[in-house]
Design a protein around this motif. Structure first.
Motif, mmCIF file in Angstrom:
data_model
loop_
_atom_site.group_PDB
_atom_site.id
_atom_site.type_symbol
_atom_site.label_atom_id
_atom_site.label_comp_id
_atom_site.label_asym_id
_atom_site.label_seq_id
_atom_site.Cartn_x
_atom_site.Cartn_y
_atom_site.Cartn_z
ATOM 1 N N LEU A 6 0.667 -0.845 0.090
ATOM 2 C CA LEU A 6 0.092 0.121 0.299
ATOM 3 C C LEU A 6 0.961 1.628 -0.338
ATOM 4 O O LEU A 6 1.735 1.260 0.916
ATOM 5 N N VAL A 8 1.160 5.124 0.111
ATOM 6 C CA VAL A 8 0.112 6.457 1.401
ATOM 7 C C VAL A 8 0.307 8.013 1.946
ATOM 8 O O VAL A 8 1.492 7.940 1.139
ATOM 9 N N SER A 16 0.867 9.298 -4.137
ATOM 10 C CA SER A 16 0.553 7.637 -3.584
ATOM 11 C C SER A 16 0.260 7.387 -4.876
ATOM 12 O O SER A 16 0.686 5.833 -5.496
ATOM 13 N N SER A 36 -3.377 2.115 -3.250
ATOM 14 C CA SER A 36 -3.001 3.589 -2.298
ATOM 15 C C SER A 36 -4.084 3.758 -1.171
ATOM 16 O O SER A 36 -5.576 4.010 -2.245
ATOM 17 N N PHE A 71 -7.012 6.067 4.097
ATOM 18 C CA PHE A 71 -6.564 4.852 4.917
ATOM 19 C C PHE A 71 -7.332 4.853 6.138
ATOM 20 O O PHE A 71 -7.798 5.313 6.301
ATOM 21 N N ASP A 75 -6.328 -1.285 6.745
ATOM 22 C CA ASP A 75 -5.353 -1.812 5.971
ATOM 23 C C ASP A 75 -3.676 -2.208 5.900
ATOM 24 O O ASP A 75 -3.529 -3.090 5.795
ATOM 25 N N PHE A 79 -2.704 -5.344 4.316
ATOM 26 C CA PHE A 79 -1.227 -5.150 3.346
ATOM 27 C C PHE A 79 0.105 -5.829 3.844
ATOM 28 O O PHE A 79 0.634 -5.877 5.912
ATOM 29 N N ILE A 82 4.107 -0.806 3.830
ATOM 30 C CA ILE A 82 2.744 0.093 4.396
ATOM 31 C C ILE A 82 3.709 1.011 3.316
ATOM 32 O O ILE A 82 4.728 1.263 4.671
ATOM 33 N N VAL A 93 -0.353 7.928 9.849
ATOM 34 C CA VAL A 93 -0.559 6.358 9.961
ATOM 35 C C VAL A 93 -0.273 5.413 11.346
ATOM 36 O O VAL A 93 -0.882 4.712 12.154
ATOM 37 N N LYS A 105 5.459 -2.242 9.259
ATOM 38 C CA LYS A 105 4.918 -2.295 8.225
ATOM 39 C C LYS A 105 4.804 -1.282 7.827
ATOM 40 O O LYS A 105 5.255 -0.628 6.510
ATOM 41 N N VAL A 106 5.187 -0.237 8.041
ATOM 42 C CA VAL A 106 5.354 1.541 7.634
ATOM 43 C C VAL A 106 6.651 1.267 7.418
ATOM 44 O O VAL A 106 7.840 1.507 8.452
#
Ligand code: 4NP
Length: 155
Positions: A6, A8, A16, A36, A71, A75, A79, A82, A93, A105-106
């Motif tokens: 994803l 963002v 995105s 996105s 978002f 998510d 996902f 991210i 986020v 994950k970000v």
């Protein structure tokens, strides 16, 4: 199950959507799924900004069929990766994350090019037209590295 990525940004109409189109074009279909979203809600259901559509088209990509969405917490589970465009997106986020797995994950997308430097993809929304070309070049470079990394990791 495809590996899900994803992209963002704030509005999900400038950066995105470009990142989604660029990364998707570099990955084999079926094995990977790219989407996105925006942290903001202003542009839900809208097509990308005309300047992003034009910049993508100049580079052989059609992103005109994308639709803006916001978002959401789920998510984090949907996902595998991210990628956020800037440090504001990162904190917005992360504020929604409820555990370390979700937080991990970000990642900032330009850390693919400049590891650990936490560089922003500048928001081109209020800027000059060539801001979109700059954003495209940055995202193309980052997504090239990312695509090779994802293909190597998931093959
Ligand atoms: P994006 O750019 O986050 O790259 O999609 C923006 C688009 C719209 C707004 C802000 C940023 N806005 O405030 O409406």
């Amino acid at each position: 199950m495809p590996v899900k990525i994803l992209m963002v940004c704030l509005g999900n109409i400038c950066r995105s959507p470009l990142a989604e189109g660029i990364l998707a074009s570099k990955l084999p279909k079926g094995k990977f799924l790219v989407d996105s979203a925006g942290t903001g809600s202003w542009h839900i259901g809208r097509a990308p900004d005309n300047r992003s559509i034009a910049t993508a088209k100049k580079n052989g990509l059609n992103i005109s069929n994308q639709k803006g969405r916001q978002f959401k917490r789920s998510d984090f589970d949907t996902f595998d990766y991210i990628f956020v465009m800037d440090n504001n997106n990162y904190s917005d986020v992360l504020d929604l994350a409820t555990n370390e797995l979700q937080k991990n994950k970000v990642q900032l997308i330009l850390n693919e090019i400049f590891p650990d430097e936490n560089v922003d993809v500048p928001d081109p929304y209020y800027g000059l037209a060539n801001g979109f070309d700059m954003v495209y070049q940055m995202l193309d470079e980052a997504c090239e590295i990312l695509a090779q990394r994802l293909i190597a990791k998931h093959s």
